[in-house]
Design a protein around this motif. Structure first.
Motif, PDB file in Angstrom:
ATOM      1  N   THR A  69       0.834  -1.212   0.000  1.00  0.00           N
ATOM      2  CA  THR A  69       0.000   0.000   0.000  1.00  0.00           C
ATOM      3  C   THR A  69       0.865   1.258   0.000  1.00  0.00           C
ATOM      4  O   THR A  69       1.994   1.253   0.505  1.00  0.00           O
ATOM      5  CB  THR A  69      -0.893   0.046   1.261  1.00  0.00           C
ATOM      6  OG1 THR A  69      -0.028   0.075   2.408  1.00  0.00           O
ATOM      7  CG2 THR A  69      -1.799  -1.171   1.335  1.00  0.00           C
ATOM      8  N   GLU A  70       0.301   2.320  -0.566  1.00  0.00           N
ATOM      9  CA  GLU A  70       0.989   3.614  -0.605  1.00  0.00           C
ATOM     10  C   GLU A  70       1.245   4.114   0.816  1.00  0.00           C
ATOM     11  O   GLU A  70       2.295   4.698   1.102  1.00  0.00           O
ATOM     12  CB  GLU A  70       0.122   4.608  -1.398  1.00  0.00           C
ATOM     13  CG  GLU A  70       0.586   6.051  -1.402  1.00  0.00           C
ATOM     14  CD  GLU A  70       1.986   6.265  -1.972  1.00  0.00           C
ATOM     15  OE1 GLU A  70       2.440   5.455  -2.806  1.00  0.00           O
ATOM     16  OE2 GLU A  70       2.637   7.236  -1.539  1.00  0.00           O
ATOM     17  N   ARG A  71       0.269   3.818   1.703  1.00  0.00           N
ATOM     18  CA  ARG A  71       0.399   4.253   3.097  1.00  0.00           C
ATOM     19  C   ARG A  71       1.614   3.600   3.773  1.00  0.00           C
ATOM     20  O   ARG A  71       2.380   4.262   4.477  1.00  0.00           O
ATOM     21  CB  ARG A  71      -0.883   3.866   3.845  1.00  0.00           C
ATOM     22  CG  ARG A  71      -1.200   4.783   4.978  1.00  0.00           C
ATOM     23  CD  ARG A  71      -2.546   4.458   5.539  1.00  0.00           C
ATOM     24  NE  ARG A  71      -2.624   4.917   6.912  1.00  0.00           N
ATOM     25  CZ  ARG A  71      -3.630   4.668   7.704  1.00  0.00           C
ATOM     26  NH1 ARG A  71      -4.635   3.943   7.278  1.00  0.00           N
ATOM     27  NH2 ARG A  71      -3.637   5.129   8.935  1.00  0.00           N
ATOM     28  N   GLY A  72       1.778   2.310   3.530  1.00  0.00           N
ATOM     29  CA  GLY A  72       2.906   1.577   4.111  1.00  0.00           C
ATOM     30  C   GLY A  72       4.235   2.091   3.577  1.00  0.00           C
ATOM     31  O   GLY A  72       5.196   2.290   4.322  1.00  0.00           O
ATOM     32  N   LYS A  73       4.287   2.330   2.259  1.00  0.00           N
ATOM     33  CA  LYS A  73       5.513   2.851   1.625  1.00  0.00           C
ATOM     34  C   LYS A  73       5.852   4.217   2.210  1.00  0.00           C
ATOM     35  O   LYS A  73       6.999   4.509   2.533  1.00  0.00           O
ATOM     36  CB  LYS A  73       5.308   2.989   0.100  1.00  0.00           C
ATOM     37  CG  LYS A  73       5.305   1.678  -0.669  1.00  0.00           C
ATOM     38  CD  LYS A  73       4.984   1.953  -2.138  1.00  0.00           C
ATOM     39  CE  LYS A  73       4.749   0.681  -2.916  1.00  0.00           C
ATOM     40  NZ  LYS A  73       5.949  -0.117  -3.150  1.00  0.00           N
ATOM     41  N   HIS A  74       4.805   5.052   2.320  1.00  0.00           N
ATOM     42  CA  HIS A  74       5.005   6.413   2.815  1.00  0.00           C
ATOM     43  C   HIS A  74       5.521   6.390   4.267  1.00  0.00           C
ATOM     44  O   HIS A  74       6.415   7.160   4.630  1.00  0.00           O
ATOM     45  CB  HIS A  74       3.691   7.204   2.722  1.00  0.00           C
ATOM     46  CG  HIS A  74       3.862   8.648   3.037  1.00  0.00           C
ATOM     47  ND1 HIS A  74       3.719   9.136   4.319  1.00  0.00           N
ATOM     48  CD2 HIS A  74       4.189   9.709   2.256  1.00  0.00           C
ATOM     49  CE1 HIS A  74       3.952  10.439   4.298  1.00  0.00           C
ATOM     50  NE2 HIS A  74       4.239  10.818   3.061  1.00  0.00           N
ATOM     51  N   ALA A  75       4.959   5.470   5.068  1.00  0.00           N
ATOM     52  CA  ALA A  75       5.357   5.400   6.483  1.00  0.00           C
ATOM     53  C   ALA A  75       6.832   5.034   6.620  1.00  0.00           C
ATOM     54  O   ALA A  75       7.569   5.653   7.395  1.00  0.00           O
ATOM     55  CB  ALA A  75       4.487   4.372   7.209  1.00  0.00           C
ATOM     56  N   TRP A  76       7.277   4.033   5.838  1.00  0.00           N
ATOM     57  CA  TRP A  76       8.690   3.637   5.907  1.00  0.00           C
ATOM     58  C   TRP A  76       9.611   4.728   5.361  1.00  0.00           C
ATOM     59  O   TRP A  76      10.681   4.971   5.902  1.00  0.00           O
ATOM     60  CB  TRP A  76       8.922   2.322   5.153  1.00  0.00           C
ATOM     61  CG  TRP A  76       8.529   1.132   5.983  1.00  0.00           C
ATOM     62  CD1 TRP A  76       7.478   0.293   5.783  1.00  0.00           C
ATOM     63  CD2 TRP A  76       9.191   0.662   7.174  1.00  0.00           C
ATOM     64  NE1 TRP A  76       7.423  -0.664   6.768  1.00  0.00           N
ATOM     65  CE2 TRP A  76       8.461  -0.466   7.630  1.00  0.00           C
ATOM     66  CE3 TRP A  76      10.296   1.097   7.904  1.00  0.00           C
ATOM     67  CZ2 TRP A  76       8.827  -1.168   8.794  1.00  0.00           C
ATOM     68  CZ3 TRP A  76      10.658   0.401   9.045  1.00  0.00           C
ATOM     69  CH2 TRP A  76       9.923  -0.718   9.476  1.00  0.00           C
ATOM     70  N   MET A  77       9.159   5.383   4.273  1.00  0.00           N
ATOM     71  CA  MET A  77       9.970   6.474   3.705  1.00  0.00           C
ATOM     72  C   MET A  77      10.116   7.588   4.749  1.00  0.00           C
ATOM     73  O   MET A  77      11.223   8.071   5.015  1.00  0.00           O
ATOM     74  CB  MET A  77       9.283   7.010   2.435  1.00  0.00           C
ATOM     75  CG  MET A  77       9.979   8.181   1.761  1.00  0.00           C
ATOM     76  SD  MET A  77       9.604   9.792   2.476  1.00  0.00           S
ATOM     77  CE  MET A  77       7.911  10.025   1.959  1.00  0.00           C
ATOM     78  N   ALA A  78       8.985   7.988   5.353  1.00  0.00           N
ATOM     79  CA  ALA A  78       9.015   9.078   6.336  1.00  0.00           C
ATOM     80  C   ALA A  78       9.888   8.708   7.531  1.00  0.00           C
ATOM     81  O   ALA A  78      10.686   9.535   8.002  1.00  0.00           O
ATOM     82  CB  ALA A  78       7.588   9.397   6.789  1.00  0.00           C
ATOM     83  N   ALA A  79       9.787   7.462   7.990  1.00  0.00           N
ATOM     84  CA  ALA A  79      10.591   7.026   9.137  1.00  0.00           C
ATOM     85  C   ALA A  79      12.086   7.099   8.798  1.00  0.00           C
ATOM     86  O   ALA A  79      12.895   7.597   9.595  1.00  0.00           O
ATOM     87  CB  ALA A  79      10.201   5.606   9.533  1.00  0.00           C
ATOM     88  N   GLY A  80      12.435   6.604   7.610  1.00  0.00           N
ATOM     89  CA  GLY A  80      13.847   6.603   7.195  1.00  0.00           C
ATOM     90  C   GLY A  80      14.400   8.005   7.043  1.00  0.00           C
ATOM     91  O   GLY A  80      15.465   8.344   7.583  1.00  0.00           O
TER      92      GLY A  80
END
Lengths: 483, 80
Positions: A69-80
């Motif tokens: 999901t886009e949400r999951g990708k976004h969460a990992w990107m933001a965390a990194g």
């Protein structure tokens, strides 16, 4: 280990020997080993930090790619990205924080700064890794499966001290070249290193003394001397930074990696926008892609105000990237103002000159001259120790602004700390280096140089090596190695 | 809208924005080919395109644009 030290020369010689003797498939791993050895010579604990950051980024990119999901990708990107930026900000601001909040209360003294040493090249490898994570998130680059390739990208020793900030795609595309470097590029690399060394010792280091003197006590100099000092600093900064970039690109070529250029004759820019497209290009294009564009997109509903705000934030970010000081903040703000005014008036200016051919001809040489002077003004903030001394310097530039017994047009080279022949040598060497930079980008002149007799080229190389050895004053540091 | 229709309308947006009434664009045109098309103008262009076609793009879409051809493809997807 500075690039200008005997130890580094020894290290580089040994690394080159082992690298070129090793089987092709071992070379990337070997180069990674050299890069970590180089970093280890500076600090063990921060070498562990570099390795930990690399491991974290490696995993984050794979997780981003693996989310459905886009949400999951976004969460990992933001965390990194957030983790990397917090790390950068924490180290970079620690020194400022201690000085601003603890020193006046007596809880700590200036020695506290030594407790928080910024890891070598932190800005550079953090920016590389943030760019890589965003590229994977935007799906413009697949996550790197080969850990050695990613670790080498982050730690590549020619680029870790002061860039240039190479893009992940461009670096990964050259992994095969590392396995079998081109002999022609090896020679180009050697030439590039020599060019950088000449600029550093014949221009930057010579002018550094004069610049140090005028900035140490601006009140002790006339307006003309301060103006000469300001010009000299802009030339020192440019030649020093472009010298370390030349050396970094040159060393990279010895190992088969071509790094990005940082400069494109910036002091001949017709306006401040063009200047920022030609100055520290690997940083400004990085910020344009990863900060300015997303910011401008999210502020686009605000119209012109959104554009101005995005430009302003971008320029302030460039300023404080160099360090969390009031002078760097002022450098960013002044550049932000210049850029906003230039962007908002460019269309009108072009219209004005369109129907006036005579004035257009004047504009052709007057505009770069004006841009250069605006840049020189911003560099006063960049170089000054405090905001007060920067403002004092600028006030001193205006004849009669402050009461002084020194005649405004006095030019006492002795008090500036440079002799007339040395100043002339610097000016000549600077013009020659700019001419060479210009010619290096034109195929006609590259072919012309290649067609010259071998004896001429060898004589030139030996003369330049001799000049470097004769002029070398033992300075081992570069201005941008501090950022 | 067809590809030529989008191309025609997009050309007008480019000409107006870059202040050049003779400017011609093709699918292969990139920022390097148009004077003044820098990072600052890039998003200004995107905003002008959004306004002209009554559509909206995400940052991710804008980041993946390689040339005018890919911009036309993206517009075509949105205006359907």
């Amino acid at each position: 280990m500075s690039f200008l030290s005997f130890n580094f020369a020894l290290f580089l010689g040994l690394a080159l020997l082992l690298f070129h003797l090793a089987p092709a498939r071992w070379r990337p791993g070997l180069l990674l080993g050299f890069s970590y050895a180089f970093y280890l010579s500076w600090s063990f604990i921060y070498t562990v930090l570099l390795a930990a950051v690399t491991a974290g980024v490696y995993a984050t990119a794979l997780w981003i790619e693996g989310r459905r999901t886009e949400r999951g990708k976004h969460a990992w990107m933001a965390a990194g990205v957030m983790t990397l930026l917090i790390l950068l900000f924490a180290f970079k601001s620690a020194d400022w924080f201690f000085h601003e909040f603890f020193s006046p209360l007596g809880r700590a003294d200036s020695n506290n700064a030594a407790l928080v040493v910024v890891p070598l090249g932190l800005s550079y490898y953090v920016f590389k890794m943030v760019g890589y994570i965003l590229d994977v998130y935007w799906e413009t680059l697949p996550a790197q499966r080969n850990f050695v390739s990613l670790a080498l990208y982050g730690a590549f020793f020619p680029q870790i001290v002061s860039g240039p900030i190479q893009r992940a795609q461009s670096f990964f595309d050259q992994i095969d070249k590392i396995k079998s470097p081109d002999a022609g590029e090896f020679v180009i690399g050697l030439r590039r290193i020599l060019f950088g060394l000449v600029k550093k010792v014949a221009i930057a280091d010579r002018l550094a003394v004069l610049v140090e003197n005028v900035h140490a006590k601006p009140a002790g100099f006339s307006s003309l001397e301060l103006l000469v000092g300001a010009y000299c600093y802009s030339i020192e900064l440019y030649t020093d930074f472009s010298a370390i970039t030349d050396i970094a690109i040159g060393i990279g070529l010895l190992f088969g990696v071509k790094g990005p250029e940082n400069f494109d004759l910036p002091y001949y820019s017709p306006n401040i926008q063009v200047f920022w497209r030609r100055w520290h290009m690997s940083l400004t294009t990085w910020l344009a892609d990863y900060l300015f564009t997303p910011l401008r997109m999210s502020l686009r509903n605000l119209g012109t105000a959104g554009l101005c705000l995005a430009i302003f934030i971008n320029m302030v970010a460039i300023g404080i990237w160099h360090g969390q000081t009031w002078t760097f903040l002022a450098f960013g703000i002044v550049n932000g103002i210049f850029l906003v005014v230039s962007v908002l008036t460019l269309k009108q200016r072009n219209h004005f000159f369109k129907g006036r051919p005579r004035l257009s001809r004047v504009r052709e040489f007057a505009a770069p001259l004006l841009t250069f002077h605006l840049v020189v003004l911003t560099h006063i903030f960049f170089r000054a120790g405090t905001l007060d001394s920067a403002l004092q310097y600028i006030a001193g530039l205006i004849p009669g602004w402050e009461r002084s017994a020194i005649p405004a047009l006095r030019l006492d080279l002795w008090s500036l700390g440079i002799s007339a022949p040395a100043l002339l040598l610097c000016a000549g060497a600077f013009l020659a280096s700019e001419a060479v930079t210009w010619a290096m980008r034109r195929q006609f002149w590259i072919d012309w140089f290649r067609a010259t007799p071998v004896l001429f080229r060898r004589a030139l190389y030996y003369a330049l090596i001799a000049a470097v050895l004769l002029l070398f004053q033992g300075t081992g540091t570069f201005i941008y190695a501090g950022f | 809208m067809t590809h030529p229709e989008i191309h025609q309308k997009l050309t007008l947006v480019f000409r107006d924005l870059f202040d050049d009434p003779t400017l011609e664009i093709s699918d292969a045109t990139t920022a390097k080919d148009v004077a003044g098309w820098d990072s600052i103008m890039h998003v200004t262009l995107i905003v002008a395109v959004e306004k002209a076609f009554g559509i909206s793009f995400t940052t991710k879409e804008v980041k993946t644009l390689a040339n005018v051809g890919s911009l036309i493809q993206l517009i075509a997807k949105r205006v359907k």
